[in-house]
Write a protein that holds these residues in place. Sequence first.
Motif, PDB file in Angstrom:
ATOM      1  N   TYR A   1       3.031 -52.424  38.846  1.00 55.47           N
ATOM      2  CA  TYR A   1       2.533 -53.694  38.313  1.00 55.47           C
ATOM      3  C   TYR A   1       3.585 -54.774  38.545  1.00 55.47           C
ATOM      4  O   TYR A   1       4.755 -54.603  38.178  1.00 55.47           O
ATOM      5  CB  TYR A   1       2.235 -53.581  36.814  1.00 55.47           C
TER       6      TYR A   1
ATOM      7  N   CYS B   1       8.049 -48.900  29.075  1.00 58.87           N
ATOM      8  CA  CYS B   1       7.349 -49.580  27.980  1.00 58.87           C
ATOM      9  C   CYS B   1       8.137 -49.370  26.693  1.00 58.87           C
ATOM     10  O   CYS B   1       8.557 -48.256  26.387  1.00 58.87           O
ATOM     11  CB  CYS B   1       5.931 -49.033  27.838  1.00 58.87           C
TER      12      CYS B   1
ATOM     13  N   ALA C   1       5.515 -49.148  36.630  1.00 62.69           N
ATOM     14  CA  ALA C   1       5.210 -49.130  35.202  1.00 62.69           C
ATOM     15  C   ALA C   1       5.237 -47.715  34.646  1.00 62.69           C
ATOM     16  O   ALA C   1       5.699 -47.490  33.519  1.00 62.69           O
ATOM     17  CB  ALA C   1       3.838 -49.761  34.956  1.00 62.69           C
TER      18      ALA C   1
ATOM     19  N   PRO D   1      -2.010 -61.448  36.568  1.00 55.07           N
ATOM     20  CA  PRO D   1      -0.642 -60.989  36.816  1.00 55.07           C
ATOM     21  C   PRO D   1       0.317 -62.171  36.891  1.00 55.07           C
ATOM     22  O   PRO D   1      -0.098 -63.311  37.162  1.00 55.07           O
ATOM     23  CB  PRO D   1      -0.751 -60.284  38.176  1.00 55.07           C
TER      24      PRO D   1
ATOM     25  N   TYR E   1      -0.692 -50.548  30.628  1.00 56.30           N
ATOM     26  CA  TYR E   1      -1.359 -50.953  31.868  1.00 56.30           C
ATOM     27  C   TYR E   1      -2.134 -49.786  32.467  1.00 56.30           C
ATOM     28  O   TYR E   1      -3.295 -49.941  32.884  1.00 56.30           O
ATOM     29  CB  TYR E   1      -0.333 -51.481  32.859  1.00 56.30           C
TER      30      TYR E   1
ATOM     31  N   PHE F   1       4.047 -57.055  31.976  1.00 55.51           N
ATOM     32  CA  PHE F   1       2.688 -56.901  31.472  1.00 55.51           C
ATOM     33  C   PHE F   1       2.512 -57.490  30.067  1.00 55.51           C
ATOM     34  O   PHE F   1       1.399 -57.493  29.525  1.00 55.51           O
ATOM     35  CB  PHE F   1       2.309 -55.409  31.455  1.00 55.51           C
TER      36      PHE F   1
ATOM     37  N   ILE G   1      -9.172 -56.098  31.723  1.00 55.32           N
ATOM     38  CA  ILE G   1      -7.801 -56.494  31.418  1.00 55.32           C
ATOM     39  C   ILE G   1      -7.760 -58.017  31.436  1.00 55.32           C
ATOM     40  O   ILE G   1      -7.888 -58.640  32.491  1.00 55.32           O
ATOM     41  CB  ILE G   1      -6.802 -55.914  32.441  1.00 55.32           C
TER      42      ILE G   1
ATOM     43  N   HIS H   1       1.723 -45.853  29.407  1.00 54.27           N
ATOM     44  CA  HIS H   1       1.925 -47.289  29.572  1.00 54.27           C
ATOM     45  C   HIS H   1       0.590 -47.994  29.333  1.00 54.27           C
ATOM     46  O   HIS H   1      -0.453 -47.545  29.825  1.00 54.27           O
ATOM     47  CB  HIS H   1       2.435 -47.610  30.980  1.00 54.27           C
TER      48      HIS H   1
ATOM     49  N   SER I   1       0.211 -56.124  43.593  1.00 46.65           N
ATOM     50  CA  SER I   1       1.233 -55.487  42.762  1.00 46.65           C
ATOM     51  C   SER I   1       2.471 -55.070  43.547  1.00 46.65           C
ATOM     52  O   SER I   1       3.517 -54.802  42.967  1.00 46.65           O
ATOM     53  CB  SER I   1       0.649 -54.270  42.044  1.00 46.65           C
TER      54      SER I   1
ATOM     55  N   ARG J   1      -0.458 -59.688  28.835  1.00 49.32           N
ATOM     56  CA  ARG J   1      -1.802 -59.113  28.868  1.00 49.32           C
ATOM     57  C   ARG J   1      -1.923 -57.870  27.995  1.00 49.32           C
ATOM     58  O   ARG J   1      -2.959 -57.207  27.987  1.00 49.32           O
ATOM     59  CB  ARG J   1      -2.170 -58.750  30.312  1.00 49.32           C
ATOM     60  N   CYS J   2      -0.875 -57.541  27.268  1.00 52.52           N
ATOM     61  CA  CYS J   2      -0.791 -56.254  26.572  1.00 52.52           C
ATOM     62  C   CYS J   2      -1.084 -56.410  25.080  1.00 52.52           C
ATOM     63  O   CYS J   2      -0.493 -57.263  24.402  1.00 52.52           O
ATOM     64  CB  CYS J   2       0.599 -55.652  26.767  1.00 52.52           C
TER      65      CYS J   2
END
Length: 331
Positions: A229, A318, A234, A275, A250, A287, A271, A248, A48, A290-291
Amino acid sequence: MNPTKGTSTLEIQGLRITLPGTARPVLDGVDLTVDRGETVALVGESGSGKSITSRSALRLLPPGAVVEGSVLVGGEDVLAMDAGRLRAVRAGTAAMVFQDPRAAVNPLRRIGDFLTESVTLTGAMGKAEATARATALLAAVGLDAGVLRRYPGQVSGGMLQRVVIAAALMGDPALLLADEPTTALDVTSQAEVIALLAGLRERFGTGLLFVTHDLDLAAAISDRVYVMYAGRIAETGPAAELFARPRHPYTAALLASTPRMDGPRGRLAAIEGQPPDLREPLTGCAFAARCRLATELCTRQAPEPAAAPGRPDHRAACHHSDLLEGSPVDA
């Protein structure tokens, strides 16, 4: 509270680092501060950007790195320093404790030589003064002076990590950078090192940047936390608040995937996905892929950090952070 707390020892502003062969920055506009007498945790999964962020404070950057922004240590920008001034900062103002203590020492030299050489070679101390300081610091980390005569292979991993911490304190740094210093240790030694770092922070008023992927460890040791991230921050905020009320997705996902003794039984949350690849350009939120909260806005526009209502020190990058407001950590 430590009386010296409140004066920044590290202030990173808009740090952007690009490496050869990458399509996007490995660090993309990172802002981070550490005050004197404060412990700040920098957390996130592997890759990260945590380690390169901490090492930027000593300008320990990969070959060919293109750097933008500023990294102020004690009010001076290490990115703009000449070689002489940078050596002085590394010898006194800031110091690093690396992940593997055995990789940080020469196995063929006595521990006493390892502890004293940084200050004697720069002329900051004579041999006798340096030995006296090394003895005092070994006592501060719970070791006796007999360790000075030993070789690294003659002490345990936990003892050697204490030696490396003492070495980092030889120049009386205002800033201590700890890059996952407990990873190679057993659980008992980990707890001892964490307690030691906390005690040294209080005793010497040192600002501590603690890099880790262990969220429970970050919660136990830190005053504030930065969640990283894909080279971006983040979320950041006071440790207790951030872990209790993440803003957030993440952060919430990391907390939900952390095993807990008092947590529900069954498979841990995971998750999904991977990445972003450094070889691919990145648009929008890093993100988003993956969100579970991602929308079309997230894929085309990177969010700016925004403060929680009434809590200016708790910020998240976010577009939909309000959807997590007041939610449990397993959201």
